[in-house]
Design an enzyme around this catalytic site. Sequence first.
Site, PDB file in Angstrom:
ATOM      1  N   ASP A   1       0.828  -1.235   0.175  1.00  0.00           N
ATOM      2  CA  ASP A   1      -0.022  -0.032   0.007  1.00  0.00           C
ATOM      3  C   ASP A   1       0.926   1.275   0.021  1.00  0.00           C
ATOM      4  O   ASP A   1       0.659   2.345  -0.614  1.00  0.00           O
ATOM      5  CB  ASP A   1      -0.994   0.222   1.226  1.00  0.00           C
ATOM      6  CG  ASP A   1      -1.677  -1.415   1.523  1.00  0.00           C
ATOM      7  OD1 ASP A   1      -2.377  -1.817   0.443  1.00  0.00           O
ATOM      8  OD2 ASP A   1      -1.356  -2.368   2.539  1.00  0.00           O
TER       9      ASP A   1
ATOM     10  N   HIS B   1      -4.498  -3.752   6.579  1.00  0.00           N
ATOM     11  CA  HIS B   1      -4.277  -3.692   5.159  1.00  0.00           C
ATOM     12  C   HIS B   1      -5.534  -3.944   4.501  1.00  0.00           C
ATOM     13  O   HIS B   1      -5.819  -5.118   4.306  1.00  0.00           O
ATOM     14  CB  HIS B   1      -3.370  -4.692   4.726  1.00  0.00           C
ATOM     15  CG  HIS B   1      -3.302  -5.168   3.145  1.00  0.00           C
ATOM     16  ND1 HIS B   1      -2.775  -4.458   2.455  1.00  0.00           N
ATOM     17  CD2 HIS B   1      -3.570  -6.246   2.543  1.00  0.00           C
ATOM     18  CE1 HIS B   1      -3.014  -5.101   1.060  1.00  0.00           C
ATOM     19  NE2 HIS B   1      -3.435  -6.051   1.223  1.00  0.00           N
TER      20      HIS B   1
HETATM   21  C1  LMR Z   1      -3.844  -6.518  -2.692  1.00  0.00           C
HETATM   22  O1  LMR Z   1      -3.649  -5.751  -1.907  1.00  0.00           O
HETATM   23  O2  LMR Z   1      -3.458  -6.437  -3.873  1.00  0.00           O
HETATM   24  C2  LMR Z   1      -4.371  -7.731  -1.936  1.00  0.00           C
HETATM   25  O3  LMR Z   1      -4.133  -7.859  -0.514  1.00  0.00           O
HETATM   26  C3  LMR Z   1      -5.824  -8.070  -2.482  1.00  0.00           C
HETATM   27  C4  LMR Z   1      -6.505  -9.365  -1.927  1.00  0.00           C
HETATM   28  O4  LMR Z   1      -7.366  -9.236  -1.329  1.00  0.00           O
HETATM   29  O5  LMR Z   1      -5.792 -10.456  -2.222  1.00  0.00           O
END
Ligand code: LMR
Length: 338
Positions: free
Chosen positions: A164, A192
Amino acid sequence: NLLKIEKEPIRVLVTGAAGNIGYAIAPMIARGIMLGPDQPMILHLLDIEPASKSLEAVKMELQDSAFPLLQGVITTTNVDESCKDVNIAIMIGGFARKEGMERRDVMSKNAVIFKAQALALERYASDDCKVLVVANPANTNALILKEFAPSIPEENITCLTRLDHNRAQARLAEKLSVPVSSVKNVIVWGNHSSTQYPDTSHAMVSTKTGDQPVKELLVADQKWLKNEFITEVQQRGAEILRARKQSSALSAASAACDHIHDWFLGTPKGNWVSMGVCSDGSYGIPPGLVYSFPVNCEKGSWKIVQGLSIDEFSREKMDDSARELAEEQDLAYSCLNL
Ligand code: LMR
């Protein structure tokens, strides 16, 4: 080259190693991107029985790549065996949500997986093992791991929010038309998940004439910074999932390498990164939650950056994500009858 031979190999566990992220991260680690160009490693690759053939294929391809730093590859479907003497554990394997499943069902499946893996790490991993949880819900999986591996120091248990952080940095660079490497000190606070708060209040852009605050450079774009920017970063994982029909893999693998790299080798002076770590109560975040903070790292330890000013807008967003994490914690604990 002598240096390479002199260093003891580090044992790196990768769970879910036959999956998409595993396939992307294994060569990154073996090339030295995670631990540096003079640090040999032995990879411990774990996956579940139905994936055992693909896991063997990953091993064959790693061998065929003749990576100079790769001193061994152990593949197994046995959790205990995979954890033996590992110094670093990258926990990618988990139960992915399927259509029609309730949040609680996913949580209970992952809580059980992470409890079992924690018990194995507790028993077999090296005393100083450092853990990075990538599998979702990453913060809460890390919390469960902390619960069931009490002899691993709690500061050694972290989760991935660098993905992120990198997304936020990249989006700002794009908006400002500057190289991504010139943007620093974005922060991702919290979970997250879509309640994460990508915060640009302290972000800077390095220019020839010195550092300039992003909020000054984007003074005419305050609305964008407080709305679209935040939503785009929060929703980026979902956007990639829609486009690829699979979760992000190469960027997740790359971010996991960045996380471990900076934790082990340090963050440059004046720069911080975001890591999901056990809250010590800093910034009013309830102690014990695994929450993403800005951290500085040096020689394998991290410290939460202190003294940053938090305005009302940020406060609310940080608290929202903490609240969501507390709810996840309650749900996970109830799934495990804790
Ligand atoms: C991401 O941020 O790309 C992943 O965590 C998304 C997910 O739910 O697999």
